[in-house]
Write an enzyme that holds these catalytic residues in place. Structure first.
Site, PDB file in Angstrom:
ATOM      1  N   SER A 137       0.796  -1.232   0.000  1.00  0.00           N
ATOM      2  CA  SER A 137       0.000   0.000   0.000  1.00  0.00           C
ATOM      3  C   SER A 137       0.826   1.279   0.000  1.00  0.00           C
ATOM      4  O   SER A 137       0.255   2.374  -0.118  1.00  0.00           O
ATOM      5  CB  SER A 137      -0.958   0.006   1.183  1.00  0.00           C
ATOM      6  OG  SER A 137      -2.079  -0.807   0.925  1.00  0.00           O
TER       7      SER A 137
ATOM      8  N   LYS B  60       0.231   3.800  -2.684  1.00  0.00           N
ATOM      9  CA  LYS B  60      -0.734   4.902  -2.613  1.00  0.00           C
ATOM     10  C   LYS B  60      -0.066   6.259  -2.445  1.00  0.00           C
ATOM     11  O   LYS B  60      -0.696   7.295  -2.683  1.00  0.00           O
ATOM     12  CB  LYS B  60      -1.729   4.643  -1.489  1.00  0.00           C
ATOM     13  CG  LYS B  60      -2.585   3.387  -1.719  1.00  0.00           C
ATOM     14  CD  LYS B  60      -3.563   3.157  -0.574  1.00  0.00           C
ATOM     15  CE  LYS B  60      -4.472   1.966  -0.848  1.00  0.00           C
ATOM     16  NZ  LYS B  60      -3.911   0.694  -0.362  1.00  0.00           N
TER      17      LYS B  60
ATOM     18  N   SER C  81      -6.233   3.585   4.134  1.00  0.00           N
ATOM     19  CA  SER C  81      -5.559   2.789   3.109  1.00  0.00           C
ATOM     20  C   SER C  81      -6.590   2.055   2.261  1.00  0.00           C
ATOM     21  O   SER C  81      -6.444   0.864   1.944  1.00  0.00           O
ATOM     22  CB  SER C  81      -4.572   1.788   3.736  1.00  0.00           C
ATOM     23  OG  SER C  81      -3.665   1.305   2.761  1.00  0.00           O
TER      24      SER C  81
END
Length: 436
Positions: free
Chosen positions: A43, A46, A103
């Protein structure tokens, strides 16, 4: 399962581990371990998704109050997610907060589609932007970091990206530091637990997949200095956070020592003297996380059976401590270069002038280490920072009586002298070696 010290848990016999500590202002790498090895970003992807969004906001292509309609593709993303159904709407501002704090995989895709027209087009632009920023090991194929063998990065690349966010879009960096966020009556807490420690941490991003392990990009400010620390492949949230905190604390020790007038030419050695990065090279079986549910793994947490803990790494060698002491102390240049070559100090002895040579067999040595992997990583780092000085040189690590010497070879005397002078100006230790 017996508790394992963070240093051992992260740096020994872990095929997924990588780390780097960087001075955010100057870009100086204070510590690096497997920093150029390819890893799965999870993640932390991102961060680039939001960087691209910040760029669109700054250019006026989108606005924070834009209303996004969630597509079936975005709604179908697995957790962790905000959970909006296809056809529901959300503002771009809230979608960015959901991406940074929760997230949310679905919101990252919704943002990609809104900014780029489609996730595929947006991720192609992400890869192009990575190359533009100098992220040489990075490729993106999705906007949220869900598992895909083609989606790769490195610890160094993520540090480059973190610096780019702060440099290019300081007005939007705050998204990464939100402790919590309330949406539709529900409060979401940031997956980065270090933000709540009160120790100067003010942003970035966590990440987790089975393949990546527990990742964290973190930034903190203390005494007016900002550091960025990236740790990839942690075994658990707790051990990863502890390891990031230890690396960050050590980095600030270096900054304080320098501010107090202490001469530290190679910060890496300061870290190694304290046990960082001196374990065995990554080899053997990966030790997986214990049976527990991790905060940022959300609803998709997958548990692993734990393997026996590895033995603790041996303490830094006497030679390494000697080199570290010389590099930190106000030692003469002859002391430092002698130590880097595994030799005794030359203090008090007059050096005989070297005979002049005009061929291209001259070398520049930038360090000598007991571990070959450390020597190679440091050589790569120096080459990255001083590409123009060593454009026509070859890189080699030479073993001499157990010392691995990091050298640039095949240079003329003039080029070697000029390169070493440039390194010295930037507080990077070096010595010119004449042809044998």
């Amino acid at each position: 399962m017996p508790s394992t010290p963070p240093l051992v848990a992260q740096s020994s016999d872990n095929l997924r581990y990588a780390a780097i500590v960087v001075d955010a202002e100057s870009g100086e790498v204070l510590f690096a371990r497997h920093a150029d090895s390819r890893r799965y970003p999870a993640s932390i992807t991102k961060v680039m998704t939001l960087y691209m969004t910040f760029e669109a906001l700054a250019e006026g292509r989108v606005k924070p109050d834009d209303v996004i309609t969630v597509s079936p593709h975005a709604a179908s993303q697995p957790p962790s997610k905000l959970g909006l159904a296809a056809g529901q709407t959300i503002t771009l501002d809230n979608a960015m907060k959901a991406t940074a704090v929760r997230s949310a995989n679905d919101m990252a895709v919704a943002i990609a589609e809104h900014v780029g027209g489609s996730e595929a087009r947006f991720t192609a632009q992400m890869t192009l932007k990575a190359r533009e920023l100098g992220m040489t090991q990075t490729r993106y194929v999705n906007a949220n970091g869900l598992p895909d063998a083609r989606q790769l990065t490195s610890a160094r690349d993520l540090a480059i990206l973190a610096r780019a966010v702060m440099r290019d879009f300081p007005q939007y960096y705050r998204y990464f530091g939100l402790h919590d966020w309330v949406y539709e009556g529900r409060e979401y807490r940031n997956t980065n637990g270090l933000l709540r420690t009160g120790l100067g941490y003010d942003g970035m991003k966590t990440g987790y997949t089975n393949a990546s392990g527990y990742n964290l990009a973190a930034s903190a400010v203390r005494d007016g200095k900002r550091l960025i620390t990236i740790v990839l492949g942690g075994r658990t949230t707790a051990s990863r956070n502890a390891h990031v905190a230890e690396l960050m604390n050590t980095g600030f020790e270096v900054e304080r020592a320098r501010a107090n007038g202490q001469l530290i030419r190679v910060a890496q050695t300061w870290f190694e003297e304290r046990g960082f990065g001196i374990g065995s090279d990554n080899a053997g079986p990966v030790q997986y996380a214990s049976l527990e549910r991790e905060e940022e793994a959300g609803e998709t947490a997958v548990t692993y059976a734990s393997l026996p803990s590895p033995p603790a790494p041996a303490p830094a060698s006497t030679e390494a401590r000697t080199v570290a002491a010389l590099l930190r102390a106000d030692a003469s240049a002859s002391d430092v270069t002698a130590a880097l070559n595994g030799a005794a100090s030359t203090t008090g002895r007059a050096a005989r002038p070297a005979p002049q040579r005009s061929d291209d067999g001259w070398m520049v040595q930038v360090g000598a280490f007991r571990e070959e992997s450390v020597a190679r990583e440091w050589l790569t780092e120096v080459n990255r920072r001083f590409r123009s000085q060593f454009a026509n040189a070859e890189r080699t690590v030479q073993n001499a009586s157990g010392w691995y010497r990091s050298r640039f070879t095949g240079m003329t005397e003039a080029a070697a002298q000029a390169a070493c002078a440039t390194l010295a100006e930037r507080r990077v230790t070096c010595m010119v070696v004449r042809p044998e």
